[in-house]
Scaffold this active site. Structure first.
Site, short mmCIF file in Angstrom:
data_model
loop_
_atom_site.label_atom_id
_atom_site.label_comp_id
_atom_site.label_asym_id
_atom_site.label_seq_id
_atom_site.Cartn_x
_atom_site.Cartn_y
_atom_site.Cartn_z
N GLY A 117 13.14 40.27 84.07
CA GLY A 117 13.50 38.96 83.58
C GLY A 117 12.42 37.94 83.86
O GLY A 117 11.26 38.30 84.12
N ILE A 141 20.57 40.28 81.18
CA ILE A 141 21.83 40.08 80.46
C ILE A 141 22.00 38.63 80.04
O ILE A 141 22.78 38.32 79.15
CB ILE A 141 23.06 40.52 81.30
CG1 ILE A 141 23.24 39.63 82.53
CG2 ILE A 141 22.96 41.98 81.68
CD1 ILE A 141 24.55 39.86 83.27
N ASP A 142 21.24 37.72 80.68
CA ASP A 142 21.43 36.28 80.43
C ASP A 142 20.77 35.80 79.15
O ASP A 142 21.05 34.68 78.71
CB ASP A 142 20.88 35.48 81.60
CG ASP A 142 21.67 35.70 82.88
OD1 ASP A 142 22.91 35.66 82.81
OD2 ASP A 142 21.05 35.92 83.93
#
Length: 364
Positions: A117, A141-142
């Site tokens: 990320g 996932i964000d």
């Protein structure tokens, strides 16, 4: 004879569905089409700092397309430039970047492929500027990485969260309750926005839009008066009231992000009960959102990203990340990724679409 290329794969930060699918794509294309040697660095930057790695063979990366987590392990605390070390009961942050760079150079790599990320890729950008050939692949996932429309893992998280909310509809309706579902998203509300729309919740609360408790209560009241005596609220863990603060669950001093959010669902429910008399129940989806098998969409996206990363290795496009723009892949410089997180803009078309079908965002 041409020198045999050698690459290493590293997975950093929180895990999510689809990481192993990326590892598989990177390694298999590298081995099958170009005869590359592939190294797996264990436990993210922890393995780079401590020279913990192993050679990957075909069997290692076979049968992992649908496997959740990461076969290489990960860490969200190991930071080569500020590594936490306990001394005399206190935590000090030591710069192990030169040790890390030396370890990577000693591997004789043509490229280090970093899957992660914004935190992992920001470190990758610094390593690139310090002379390490790096290519990034966006994982979270964000869905909050700059320079890409979507990240692998996001679709899986939304699918898991949506199934959870779908199941809550029946119990909310049966007991005439307000059900509050707390979802991940400390700064960016993409998961909550997509889940809320997909599951048809009545109220969506995002970090980007401070909420007014009176507006939420008015929405619930209108539904009750209209004969729909239940309401479902989807709330990001980073949502906060107008003029208020986020709910902090605990502080983890050694972590990359020491402030751990959590509990907004229960806090909101308690306020709705005490001020307005609504019966509420709160559910925290938590790490279920980053667990289990990836969706077919994420498996396909992960495969595309992994294969494109090898194309970038061949073209020596170091210092870049594989990004997604529409349905096309594009190269994004890691300096852009390192600028910050991609939050939900207030003019996001999905917000307007949700408002058009009667969804409240808790604002006046």
């Amino acid at each position: 004879m041409a020198k045999k290329r050698k690459i290493a794969i590293l997975t950093g930060g929180g895990d999510c569905p689809g990481i192993n699918a990326v590892i598989r794509a990177v390694a298999k294309k590298a081995m099958l089409e170009y005869g590359m040697e592939v190294i797996g660095i264990m436990d993210g930057y922890e393995g780079a700092i401590n020279a913990n790695y192993k050679q990957l063979n075909w069997d290692d990366v076979s049968g992992i397309l649908t496997l959740g987590g990461t076969i290489l392990g990960t860490s969200n605390t190991a930071h080569p430039y500020q590594y936490p070390v306990k001394k005399d009961g206190k935590t000090e942050y030591i710069d192990y970047s030169q040790q890390t760079i030396t370890n990577i150079k000693n591997m004789g790599l043509d490229c280090l492929v970093c899957i992660g990320g914004d935190g992992t890729l920001s470190i990758a950008d610094r390593l690139f500027r310090d002379g390490i050939p790096v290519i990034g692949i966006p994982k979270t996932i964000d869905n909050d990485i700059m320079g890409t429309d979507i990240t692998f893992g996001f679709n899986s998280a939304v699918s898991i969260a949506t199934e959870g909310v779908d199941r809550l509809h029946t119990t909310a309706q049966s007991h005439h309750r307000v059900m509050i579902v707390e979802l991940m998203g400390r700064n960016a509300g993409w998961i909550t926005l997509h889940t809320g729309i997909a599951s048809g919740v009545e109220v969506i609360l995002l970090p980007e839009i401070p909420y007014d408790i009176e507006s939420i209560a008015a929405k619930i009241r209108r539904r009750n008066e209209g004969g729909r005596r239940f309401t479902i609220i989807a709330v990001s863990e980073g949502a906060k009231p107008v003029g208020g603060k986020v709910v902090v669950q605990r502080i983890v001093k050694d972590a990359a992000e020491p402030i751990r959010l959590g509990g907004i669902g229960f806090a909101l429910g308690e306020e709705l009960e005490q001020k307005f008399g609504f019966e509420t129940r709160a559910v925290v989806m938590g790490h279920l959102q980053r667990s289990g098998v990836p969706t077919p969409y994420d498996r396909v996206l992960a495969t595309r990203l992994g294969c494109e990363a090898i194309n970038m290795v061949l073209n020596e496009r170091f210092g870049y990340m594989v990004g997604v723009s529409g349905n096309a892949l594009r190269e994004v410089h890691l300096t852009e990724v390192a600028k910050g997180q991609r939050t939900v803009p207030l003019d996001e078309p999905l917000i307007q679409a949700a408002r058009s079908v009667g969804t409240s965002f808790g604002d006046k």
